[in-house]
Design an enzyme around this catalytic site. Structure first.
Site, PDB file in Angstrom:
ATOM      1  N   ASN A   1       1.218 -50.749  16.416  1.00  0.00           N
ATOM      2  CA  ASN A   1       1.976 -49.937  17.374  1.00  0.00           C
ATOM      3  C   ASN A   1       1.312 -48.567  17.513  1.00  0.00           C
ATOM      4  OD1 ASN A   1       2.931 -49.549  14.702  1.00  0.00           O
ATOM      5  ND2 ASN A   1       4.893 -48.775  15.413  1.00  0.00           N
TER       6      ASN A   1
ATOM      7  N   CYS B   1      10.256 -57.398  20.141  1.00  0.00           N
ATOM      8  CA  CYS B   1      11.240 -56.849  21.081  1.00  0.00           C
ATOM      9  C   CYS B   1      11.204 -57.630  22.400  1.00  0.00           C
ATOM     10  CB  CYS B   1      10.972 -55.356  21.322  1.00  0.00           C
ATOM     11  SG  CYS B   1       9.594 -55.042  22.452  1.00  0.00           S
TER      12      CYS B   1
ATOM     13  N   GLU C   1       2.247 -44.942  19.166  1.00  0.00           N
ATOM     14  CA  GLU C   1       3.335 -44.174  19.758  1.00  0.00           C
ATOM     15  C   GLU C   1       2.809 -42.971  20.542  1.00  0.00           C
ATOM     16  OE1 GLU C   1       6.143 -43.514  16.548  1.00  0.00           O
ATOM     17  OE2 GLU C   1       6.750 -45.627  16.647  1.00  0.00           O
TER      18      GLU C   1
ATOM     19  N   GLU D   1       2.397 -56.011  18.988  1.00  0.00           N
ATOM     20  CA  GLU D   1       2.143 -57.299  19.636  1.00  0.00           C
ATOM     21  C   GLU D   1       1.430 -57.099  20.974  1.00  0.00           C
ATOM     22  OE1 GLU D   1       4.923 -56.142  18.302  1.00  0.00           O
ATOM     23  OE2 GLU D   1       6.353 -57.724  17.809  1.00  0.00           O
TER      24      GLU D   1
ATOM     25  N   CYS E   1       4.012 -51.431  21.436  1.00  0.00           N
ATOM     26  CA  CYS E   1       4.218 -52.247  20.240  1.00  0.00           C
ATOM     27  C   CYS E   1       2.923 -52.913  19.788  1.00  0.00           C
ATOM     28  CB  CYS E   1       5.240 -53.335  20.507  1.00  0.00           C
ATOM     29  SG  CYS E   1       6.913 -52.756  20.754  1.00  0.00           S
TER      30      CYS E   1
ATOM     31  N   CYS F   1       7.949 -57.340  24.440  1.00  0.00           N
ATOM     32  CA  CYS F   1       6.841 -58.114  23.873  1.00  0.00           C
ATOM     33  C   CYS F   1       7.034 -59.610  24.103  1.00  0.00           C
ATOM     34  CB  CYS F   1       6.689 -57.813  22.388  1.00  0.00           C
ATOM     35  SG  CYS F   1       6.001 -56.171  22.095  1.00  0.00           S
TER      36      CYS F   1
HETATM   37  N1  THU Z   1       7.617 -52.080  17.257  1.00  0.00           N
HETATM   38  C1  THU Z   1       6.563 -52.942  17.279  1.00  0.00           C
HETATM   39  O1  THU Z   1       5.403 -52.526  17.302  1.00  0.00           O
HETATM   40  N2  THU Z   1       6.828 -54.271  17.269  1.00  0.00           N
HETATM   41  C2  THU Z   1       8.057 -54.819  17.130  1.00  0.00           C
HETATM   42  O2  THU Z   1       8.176 -56.035  17.103  1.00  0.00           O
HETATM   43  C3  THU Z   1       9.246 -53.948  17.019  1.00  0.00           C
HETATM   44  C4  THU Z   1       9.003 -52.506  17.286  1.00  0.00           C
HETATM   45  C5  THU Z   1       7.342 -50.640  17.198  1.00  0.00           C
HETATM   46  C6  THU Z   1       7.623 -49.859  18.442  1.00  0.00           C
HETATM   47  C7  THU Z   1       7.807 -48.469  17.871  1.00  0.00           C
HETATM   48  O3  THU Z   1       6.521 -47.878  17.690  1.00  0.00           O
HETATM   49  C8  THU Z   1       8.398 -48.712  16.499  1.00  0.00           C
HETATM   50  O4  THU Z   1       8.110 -50.054  16.180  1.00  0.00           O
HETATM   51  C9  THU Z   1       9.892 -48.471  16.417  1.00  0.00           C
HETATM   52  O5  THU Z   1      10.568 -49.148  17.418  1.00  0.00           O
END
Ligand code: THU
Length: 135
Positions: A47, A91, A49, A60, A58, A94
């Site tokens: 991920n 999520c 941000e 994925e 994310c 994704c």
């Molecule tokens: N996140 C992911 O990278 N994958 C997931 O399956 C769930 C959420 C990340 C997005 C964000 O950077 C952090 O987790 C919190 O939501």
């Protein structure tokens, strides 16, 4: 698709390693993903941000976009790792992106606890909207 145990182990190791590159200063929730694609290669992602929170990407999707940018068009399996006690499922955004290239993909969630989720994209996103609806 059914994943063989050795391939699943490789994906799990790659997903755990990918989380180390996570850029998650806001959520402090590092995530790693590894995907198996049509060519047989494994691509990874974490991920990433952003100070403008809505632009966070994310793990994925990072992995899938990286693979797509190399010409891959089939996703056979997705493994997502979080350093948590219980596994984390992809999520909604994704799930939709996985559907584009892997409507029948295996989806495995692993963590630092004993639990894991082994499912399919079809179970996570039934009656999905996808390319076939437009063609
Ligand atoms: N996140 C992911 O990278 N994958 C997931 O399956 C769930 C959420 C990340 C997005 C964000 O950077 C952090 O987790 C919190 O939501």
């Amino acid at each position: 698709m059914k994943l063989s145990a050795p391939v699943c182990r490789r994906l799990e190791k790659a997903a755990r390693a990918a989380a180390k590159a996570s850029y998650s200063p806001y959520s402090k929730f590092p995530v790693g993903a590894a995907i198996l694609v049509g060519s047989g290669k494994i691509y990874t992602g974490c991920n990433v941000e952003n100070a403008s929170y809505g632009l966070c990407n994310c793990a994925e999707r990072t992995a899938i976009f990286t693979a797509a940018a190399q010409g891959e068009r089939i996703v056979r399996a997705v493994v997502v790792y979080t350093p948590t006690e219980t596994p984390t499922s992809p999520c909604g955004a994704c799930r939709q992106v996985i559907n584009e290239f892997g409507p029948a993909a295996a989806v495995v969630s692993i963590c630092d606890g004993p639990g894991r989720i082994e499912t399919t994209l079809g179970q996570l996103l039934p009656h999905a909207f996808g390319p076939k609806n437009l063609l």
